[in-house]
Write an enzyme that holds these catalytic residues in place. Structure first.
Site, mmCIF file in Angstrom:
data_model
loop_
_atom_site.group_PDB
_atom_site.id
_atom_site.type_symbol
_atom_site.label_atom_id
_atom_site.label_comp_id
_atom_site.label_asym_id
_atom_site.label_seq_id
_atom_site.Cartn_x
_atom_site.Cartn_y
_atom_site.Cartn_z
ATOM 1 N N GLY A 16 0.843 -1.185 0.000
ATOM 2 C CA GLY A 16 0.000 0.000 0.000
ATOM 3 C C GLY A 16 0.881 1.239 0.000
ATOM 4 N N GLY B 158 -0.057 -5.015 0.473
ATOM 5 C CA GLY B 158 -1.205 -4.700 -0.373
ATOM 6 C C GLY B 158 -1.142 -5.363 -1.748
ATOM 7 C CD GLU C 240 2.197 -6.373 5.950
ATOM 8 O OE1 GLU C 240 2.773 -7.428 6.305
ATOM 9 O OE2 GLU C 240 1.619 -6.255 4.852
ATOM 10 C CG ASP D 53 -3.205 -4.764 6.105
ATOM 11 O OD1 ASP D 53 -2.184 -5.192 5.532
ATOM 12 O OD2 ASP D 53 -3.680 -3.633 5.856
HETATM 13 C C1 QUE Z 1 7.674 -3.169 5.092
HETATM 14 C C2 QUE Z 1 6.470 -2.955 4.482
HETATM 15 C C3 QUE Z 1 6.371 -2.147 3.319
HETATM 16 C C4 QUE Z 1 7.551 -1.565 2.817
HETATM 17 C C5 QUE Z 1 8.771 -1.791 3.457
HETATM 18 C C6 QUE Z 1 8.827 -2.579 4.583
HETATM 19 C C7 QUE Z 1 5.120 -1.890 2.643
HETATM 20 C C8 QUE Z 1 5.146 -1.028 1.508
HETATM 21 C C9 QUE Z 1 6.364 -0.464 1.071
HETATM 22 C C10 QUE Z 1 6.484 0.449 -0.053
HETATM 23 C C11 QUE Z 1 7.484 0.264 -0.994
HETATM 24 C C12 QUE Z 1 7.635 1.151 -2.064
HETATM 25 C C13 QUE Z 1 6.813 2.250 -2.178
HETATM 26 C C14 QUE Z 1 5.825 2.455 -1.230
HETATM 27 C C15 QUE Z 1 5.677 1.554 -0.174
HETATM 28 O O1 QUE Z 1 7.529 -0.766 1.712
HETATM 29 O O2 QUE Z 1 4.048 -2.415 3.047
HETATM 30 O O3 QUE Z 1 5.024 3.538 -1.350
HETATM 31 O O4 QUE Z 1 6.959 3.141 -3.205
HETATM 32 O O5 QUE Z 1 3.986 -0.736 0.892
HETATM 33 O O6 QUE Z 1 10.009 -2.811 5.228
HETATM 34 O O7 QUE Z 1 5.338 -3.518 4.972
#
Ligand code: QUE
Length: 336
Positions: A67, A116, A139, A147
């Site tokens: 997400g 997500g 997460e 989730d």
């Molecule tokens: C743990 C996570 C997430 C994460 C890094 C973690 C996660 C997630 C993102 C993410 C990655 C690239 C993006 C962004 C979000 O990184 O759930 O907007 O451009 O979405 O260590 O749970």
């Protein structure tokens, strides 16, 4: 379509196609993408020319990294609870829509697939993983909990594999993801374009030709030990059992647990145990309720800061140690 084409929908003969199209952000899901995806699925459910829906990610680095947790963190910091609620409510509704969709849904998972991204693929009946796919529910590393229905599907993975994956956030290869249950089919990246064309031409029956011989499960030698360690009822006991093991996998698991938010580990273990007896719909409702608490906790803003915004990978958790989490406070979250 989103104003910036971050979600692209198209029709190709028998199929509707959904492309997650933010490759520079690893196709991380924004609220407009969730809304467009939902709208396209509702439209195609009624369209007799659409026999199946194929969902994929743009570029070769990611299917979808999760997400848009930066936007969630920003909303949290500015006090915009309405955005946070809309994001999770609409994301989880999309997860359920995919699970109950009246036509075959096929996710083509190449590159990174986390959080997500798993939510918009694992609930589809057909999930094709490539040899370049990497699956994780990481997460707890950002002070959140698995989730998107993970509290429903992780407890249904073999033995305690789901507890292990949800607490430690361990990454799996595409082949291992088929063994665990994230994916149903295994196809090389080089054949994905052919698979999409064959689906458009022949419909879902074409998929059988794209299930190649699966390599063995790399965790097979550790399954018994994983089940023994992760069957424990408390995070502290899981840590104690892992400390008795003498193996690379258990040392890596311990390291992940020590780096994760202690509060998040407790929320996660309790949610996964509760999810055993819930339907997907009930699990998503319980997850939504839990987002209220976890998003209000300082560990979420701090975890996203450390892992995604500043990338120093040094979150300062409150409390900092697993044994300092107040069991009564965790219990209170899971009453009723
Ligand atoms: C743990 C996570 C997430 C994460 C890094 C973690 C996660 C997630 C993102 C993410 C990655 C690239 C993006 C962004 C979000 O990184 O759930 O907007 O451009 O979405 O260590 O749970």
């Amino acid at each position: 379509m989103t104003s910036d084409d971050s979600l692209v929908t198209s029709r190709d003969r028998r199929i509707g196609r959904i492309l997650l199209n933010r490759p520079k952000a690893l196709n991380a899901l924004t609220l407009p993408m969730i809304r467009d995806c939902t709208r396209a699925l509702h439209d195609w459910a009624e369209d007799p020319h659409v026999h199946a829906v194929v969902i994929g990610g743009a570029g070769d680095r990611a299917f979808c990294a999760g997400g848009d947790i930066r936007a969630l963190r920003d909303a949290r910091v500015s006090g915009d609870q309405a955005f946070v609620d809309s994001f999770f409510a609409e994301e989880y509704a999309l997860n359920l829509l995919i699970a109950t969709y009246p036509k075959p849904c096929i996710a083509l998972i190449d590159g990174l697939c986390m959080g997500g991204g798993i939510g918009v693929s694992v609930h589809a009946p057909y999930r094709v993983a490539t040899e370049q796919a990497a699956f994780a529910m990481p997460e707890t590393a950002i002070g959140f909990f698995p989730d998107i229905g993970a509290t429903f599907f992780l407890p249904r993975f073999p033995g305690e594999l789901g507890t292990y994956l949800g607490l430690t956030g361990t990454r799996m290869t595409g082949a291992d993801a088929v063994h665990a249950g994230f994916a149903t089919h295994f196809t090389p990246r080089a054949r994905l374009a052919d698979a999409t064309a064959a689906l458009a031409r022949d419909g879902i029956a074409a998929l059988a030709a794209f299930d190649e011989t699966l390599p063995g499960f790399s965790l097979a030698p550790h399954r018994t030990a994983i089940d023994r360690c992760f069957a424990a009822d408390t995070v502290a006991e899981i840590v104690a059992r892992l400390s008795e093991e003498d193996a690379d996998w258990s040392r890596a698991a311990l390291k992940a647990l020590r780096a994760a938010s202690p509060s998040a580990l407790h929320w996660t273990l309790r949610s996964l145990r509760r999810g055993r007896d819930l339907t997907l719909k009930q699990a998503l409702e319980a997850e939504f309720a839990l987002t209220r608490t976890t998003m209000a906790h300082p560990d979420f803003t701090e975890g996203v800061r450390a892992m995604v915004v500043d990338k120093d990978r040094s979150p300062r958790w409150q409390p900092a140690r697993i044994e300092d989490v107040d069991p009564a406070a965790i219990d209170a979250l899971f009453l009723g």
